[in-house]
Design a protein around this motif. Sequence first.
Motif, PDB file in Angstrom:
ATOM      1  N   VAL A 113      61.060  68.926  71.184  1.00 22.80           N
ATOM      2  CA  VAL A 113      60.388  68.550  70.509  1.00 22.80           C
ATOM      3  C   VAL A 113      60.511  69.697  69.296  1.00 22.80           C
ATOM      4  O   VAL A 113      60.670  70.949  69.378  1.00 22.80           O
ATOM      5  N   HIS A 114      60.317  68.874  68.031  1.00 27.60           N
ATOM      6  CA  HIS A 114      60.586  69.682  66.826  1.00 27.60           C
ATOM      7  C   HIS A 114      59.349  70.572  66.421  1.00 27.60           C
ATOM      8  O   HIS A 114      58.258  70.204  66.933  1.00 27.60           O
ATOM      9  N   PRO A 115      59.266  71.635  65.745  1.00 25.58           N
ATOM     10  CA  PRO A 115      57.980  72.244  65.308  1.00 25.58           C
ATOM     11  C   PRO A 115      56.818  71.441  64.764  1.00 25.58           C
ATOM     12  O   PRO A 115      55.579  71.740  64.845  1.00 25.58           O
ATOM     13  N   SER A 116      57.256  70.186  64.199  1.00 24.68           N
ATOM     14  CA  SER A 116      56.230  69.363  63.593  1.00 24.68           C
ATOM     15  C   SER A 116      55.795  68.624  64.560  1.00 24.68           C
ATOM     16  O   SER A 116      54.705  67.861  64.094  1.00 24.68           O
ATOM     17  N   TRP A 120      62.844  64.642  69.263  1.00 20.32           N
ATOM     18  CA  TRP A 120      64.260  64.078  69.261  1.00 20.32           C
ATOM     19  C   TRP A 120      64.721  63.915  70.632  1.00 20.32           C
ATOM     20  O   TRP A 120      64.407  64.836  71.675  1.00 20.32           O
ATOM     21  N   PHE A 121      65.138  62.628  71.235  1.00 17.67           N
ATOM     22  CA  PHE A 121      65.704  62.540  72.516  1.00 17.67           C
ATOM     23  C   PHE A 121      66.974  61.720  72.469  1.00 17.67           C
ATOM     24  O   PHE A 121      67.338  61.220  71.347  1.00 17.67           O
ATOM     25  N   SER A 122      67.658  61.613  73.459  1.00 19.61           N
ATOM     26  CA  SER A 122      69.013  60.940  73.514  1.00 19.61           C
ATOM     27  C   SER A 122      69.128  59.972  74.521  1.00 19.61           C
ATOM     28  O   SER A 122      68.581  60.040  75.682  1.00 19.61           O
ATOM     29  N   THR A 123      69.838  59.101  74.370  1.00 19.82           N
ATOM     30  CA  THR A 123      70.824  58.184  75.398  1.00 19.82           C
ATOM     31  C   THR A 123      72.181  58.375  75.589  1.00 19.82           C
ATOM     32  O   THR A 123      72.864  58.790  74.756  1.00 19.82           O
ATOM     33  N   TYR A 136      67.649  59.807  69.118  1.00 20.16           N
ATOM     34  CA  TYR A 136      66.424  58.971  68.269  1.00 20.16           C
ATOM     35  C   TYR A 136      65.624  60.178  67.901  1.00 20.16           C
ATOM     36  O   TYR A 136      65.495  61.282  68.670  1.00 20.16           O
ATOM     37  N   ALA A 137      64.557  60.005  67.001  1.00 23.02           N
ATOM     38  CA  ALA A 137      63.478  60.876  66.749  1.00 23.02           C
ATOM     39  C   ALA A 137      62.357  59.632  66.816  1.00 23.02           C
ATOM     40  O   ALA A 137      62.362  58.698  66.279  1.00 23.02           O
ATOM     41  N   LEU A 138      61.248  60.334  67.556  1.00 26.88           N
ATOM     42  CA  LEU A 138      60.050  59.765  67.602  1.00 26.88           C
ATOM     43  C   LEU A 138      58.984  60.485  66.660  1.00 26.88           C
ATOM     44  O   LEU A 138      58.705  61.600  67.162  1.00 26.88           O
ATOM     45  N   HIS A 139      58.685  59.912  65.524  1.00 27.87           N
ATOM     46  CA  HIS A 139      57.929  60.756  64.436  1.00 27.87           C
ATOM     47  C   HIS A 139      56.544  59.981  64.266  1.00 27.87           C
ATOM     48  O   HIS A 139      56.478  59.032  63.783  1.00 27.87           O
ATOM     49  N   ARG A 140      55.457  60.651  64.755  1.00 24.80           N
ATOM     50  CA  ARG A 140      54.049  60.075  64.549  1.00 24.80           C
ATOM     51  C   ARG A 140      54.348  58.780  65.435  1.00 24.80           C
ATOM     52  O   ARG A 140      53.402  57.617  64.839  1.00 24.80           O
ATOM     53  N   GLY A 141      54.861  58.391  66.255  1.00 28.46           N
ATOM     54  CA  GLY A 141      54.728  57.224  67.029  1.00 28.46           C
ATOM     55  C   GLY A 141      55.651  56.338  66.608  1.00 28.46           C
ATOM     56  O   GLY A 141      55.977  55.200  67.181  1.00 28.46           O
ATOM     57  N   GLN A 142      56.653  56.645  65.653  1.00 28.33           N
ATOM     58  CA  GLN A 142      57.315  55.574  65.000  1.00 28.33           C
ATOM     59  C   GLN A 142      58.898  56.135  65.346  1.00 28.33           C
ATOM     60  O   GLN A 142      59.103  57.001  65.378  1.00 28.33           O
ATOM     61  N   PRO A 182      60.849  70.157  57.178  1.00 29.50           N
ATOM     62  CA  PRO A 182      60.006  71.197  58.265  1.00 29.50           C
ATOM     63  C   PRO A 182      58.834  70.303  58.504  1.00 29.50           C
ATOM     64  O   PRO A 182      58.342  70.514  59.649  1.00 29.50           O
ATOM     65  N   ALA A 183      58.391  69.596  57.605  1.00 32.03           N
ATOM     66  CA  ALA A 183      57.277  68.756  57.880  1.00 32.03           C
ATOM     67  C   ALA A 183      57.361  67.685  58.657  1.00 32.03           C
ATOM     68  O   ALA A 183      56.249  66.990  59.474  1.00 32.03           O
ATOM     69  N   THR A 184      58.590  67.056  58.974  1.00 36.50           N
ATOM     70  CA  THR A 184      58.463  66.033  59.669  1.00 36.50           C
ATOM     71  C   THR A 184      59.849  65.813  60.842  1.00 36.50           C
ATOM     72  O   THR A 184      59.602  65.068  61.609  1.00 36.50           O
ATOM     73  N   GLY A 185      60.461  67.022  60.531  1.00 31.47           N
ATOM     74  CA  GLY A 185      61.562  67.055  61.706  1.00 31.47           C
ATOM     75  C   GLY A 185      62.584  66.084  61.519  1.00 31.47           C
ATOM     76  O   GLY A 185      63.359  65.792  62.225  1.00 31.47           O
ATOM     77  N   LEU A 186      62.755  65.462  60.348  1.00 33.54           N
ATOM     78  CA  LEU A 186      63.819  64.162  60.053  1.00 33.54           C
ATOM     79  C   LEU A 186      64.860  64.802  59.342  1.00 33.54           C
ATOM     80  O   LEU A 186      64.423  65.796  58.357  1.00 33.54           O
TER      81      LEU A 186
END
Length: 299
Positions: A113-116, A120-123, A136-142, A182-186
């Motif tokens: 998990v990013h500080p925001s 981030w997870f992987s396959t 992948y990134a899961l940002h605010r459910g997206q 830093p605000a989104t981790g993207l």
Amino acid sequence: MAPDDAIEDVPTSVLSAERCHLGEGPTYDAAIGTAWWFDILGRKLFEAHIATGSVKIHGLPWMASALARIDAARQLIVTEDGLYIRYLADGRMAPFLPVEADNAATRSNDARVHPSGTLWFSTMGRKADPRAGAIYALHRGQLSRLYPDITIPNAICFSPDGAIGYFADTATNVMHRVPLDPATGLPVGDAVPFIRRQGIGGIDGAVVDRDGLIWNARWGGGCVDLYDPSGRRLRSLRVPARQSSCPAFVGSDLSRLLVTTAWEGMDERARAADPGHGQTYILDVAARGHAEVDVRLGP
């Protein structure tokens, strides 16, 4: 820089003598003093209270590899066919988001998990099929796919300020560095090679401490390598199993290092030659660790 064969011995204890086929994904819930990790191939979730050393093992219906705390009552589990919410009260699982659920050739692997609060997870391919995996990134459910065509994704971790992300492909033994918002981790720029591992062992799971130092488990090397933010290797700390896989900071002051290991791919003779194979360890390393961040599922 430490010589490649210079491996230090530090005070080490066995947290769990249960031999994981593929131990991975350790994380620590500082609020309850409990560490969690997985045996991916054994379909098990481990729960350990660090202060008492009490360990519980939960059977799982599928392969899972990582866990993130949502809040005091819920966890997000990364599995072979997607993300599930796990309720601590009774262990109940509820589907949250399918990921590669229609691809029977892949499973989940590394995550952090990013500080925001972005996960981030992987396959990867179940047989480490070339370029079958992704991050992948899961940002605010997206959900967004950040990096495709990875063979064995590992070493997902972040600088303390969230401005830098790291990840590796163990198959190429290269760790990459990428600038992040830093605000989104993207990502806000391109990923570039950062550490090229040569010699014995491969880059596996990693975590970053409060000073920005990277603690990286070396698969096949029986150690954890410590790198500074420039990529210079400072120390290598022995793990009593050859296939060390992933670290996490644990304990009341987050100064100790939990390290998972595995016996995947080892025949009977290899296991006999590696008596600590698959066990889970705690290394007393006087780290300046920090607590894991809760994953955010909404705005």
